[in-house]
Design an enzyme around this catalytic site. Sequence first.
Site: not given
Length: 415
Positions: A130, A211
Amino acid sequence: MSAALKSMPFDIAKIRKDFPILDAQVHGKKLVFLDSAASAQKPRAVIDAMTHVMEAQYANVHRGLHFMSEKTSDAYEAVRDKVAALLNAASRDEIVFTRNATEAINLVAYSYGRSALRPGDAIVISEMEHHANLVPWQILRDQHGVELRVAKITDDGELDFASLEEQFADGKVKLLAITQMSNVLGSYTPAGRLAAFAHERGAKILLDGAQAVVHRRIDVQAIDADFYVFSGHKLYGPTGIGVLYAKAELLEAMPPFLAGGDMISSVSYASSTWARPPARFEAGTPAIIETIGLGAAIDYVQAIGFDAISEHERRLTDHALAVLSDIEGLKILGQAQDRGGVISFTMAQAHAHDIATLLDRQGIAVRAGHHCAEPLMGRLGVSSTARASFGLYTLPEEIDALAAGLNRIKQVFGG
Ligand code: PLP
């Protein structure tokens, strides 16, 4: 629906009642929320805990010698213990509250990066990071003279260990900063193996758990993680609160990131000295209400249990991969062996943004775009994907609704 899906590891109907928003209607249709990887919905327990602080005991923390301040300080600090237990940290002092995972990584890049790393040292990330685990290291590279290297992923969307070996070959790497679960491909990385790999080569490891922490029991001591970060809002907690875990000896040696109230030991015009961690890294009035909300979220998921949460995610993911694979023209990006409830896909018949817009008309929320991972899009040879992601309230029927919605889109576009 298969028998396995019918007997989910916990009572989802009961869980769903805990999330008021799940009763909402969107464009006259029942909401099917498949965007939990971006931010998860909030259970009543979190909403109530936050309302309760404001209604019954609100005051600033760590400051006043009065009843409300002490009560709020106790509630706030109790969350540090809950986070330490969630991650199995050796000490509560290893838990630093930040605004989100992004700020936690920036804290490490700014403080650890500029004090412990030397110009010429190298940092390795992977191709599936990310932007939060890429851009802070780029800035460190440009301002501090470290090198930034990128380990490749395989076509299946797994970390390529041969490429990782290559990046480490010259002995310059001092930090491996890597996701534990890709927000695009759903792939998990082998955290414990990576920590051992980095340590054997004289490097530290930062794991981006934004996550992974939602789906699996995390044990930072068993992993032997040096740094671990996550955001409260993906873990069914509020926005505005995140966590940095770091080993005590690392935090002790790190200079402040942000400066001001609460992070000092003494202040004069000539100079100031710093409080010990974690206070050293928590300048200013913290996100009191949000932190208490995170505590309620942790209690909530702990009560369900991560064995059940992981098993639910596994069954949903298997089901989703099966039904989506049946749709002609649909391509799932990432086929990792160890993968979780985040599925990115493209369709030959429609652009990702059209898919998301048309699904929305049917009440189905998915995300479309580059998912804050532009370089990964380049690696996958796409400019954007649609992404469905699951939470502990997701029903197999919602995945069936997604598949039906996609089939309708296919017809609209004449596929
Ligand atoms: N890392 C990963 C893998 C993510 O999925 C996200 C958010 O989507 C982040 C980091 C950044 O999280 P936040 O925006 O809450 O700081």
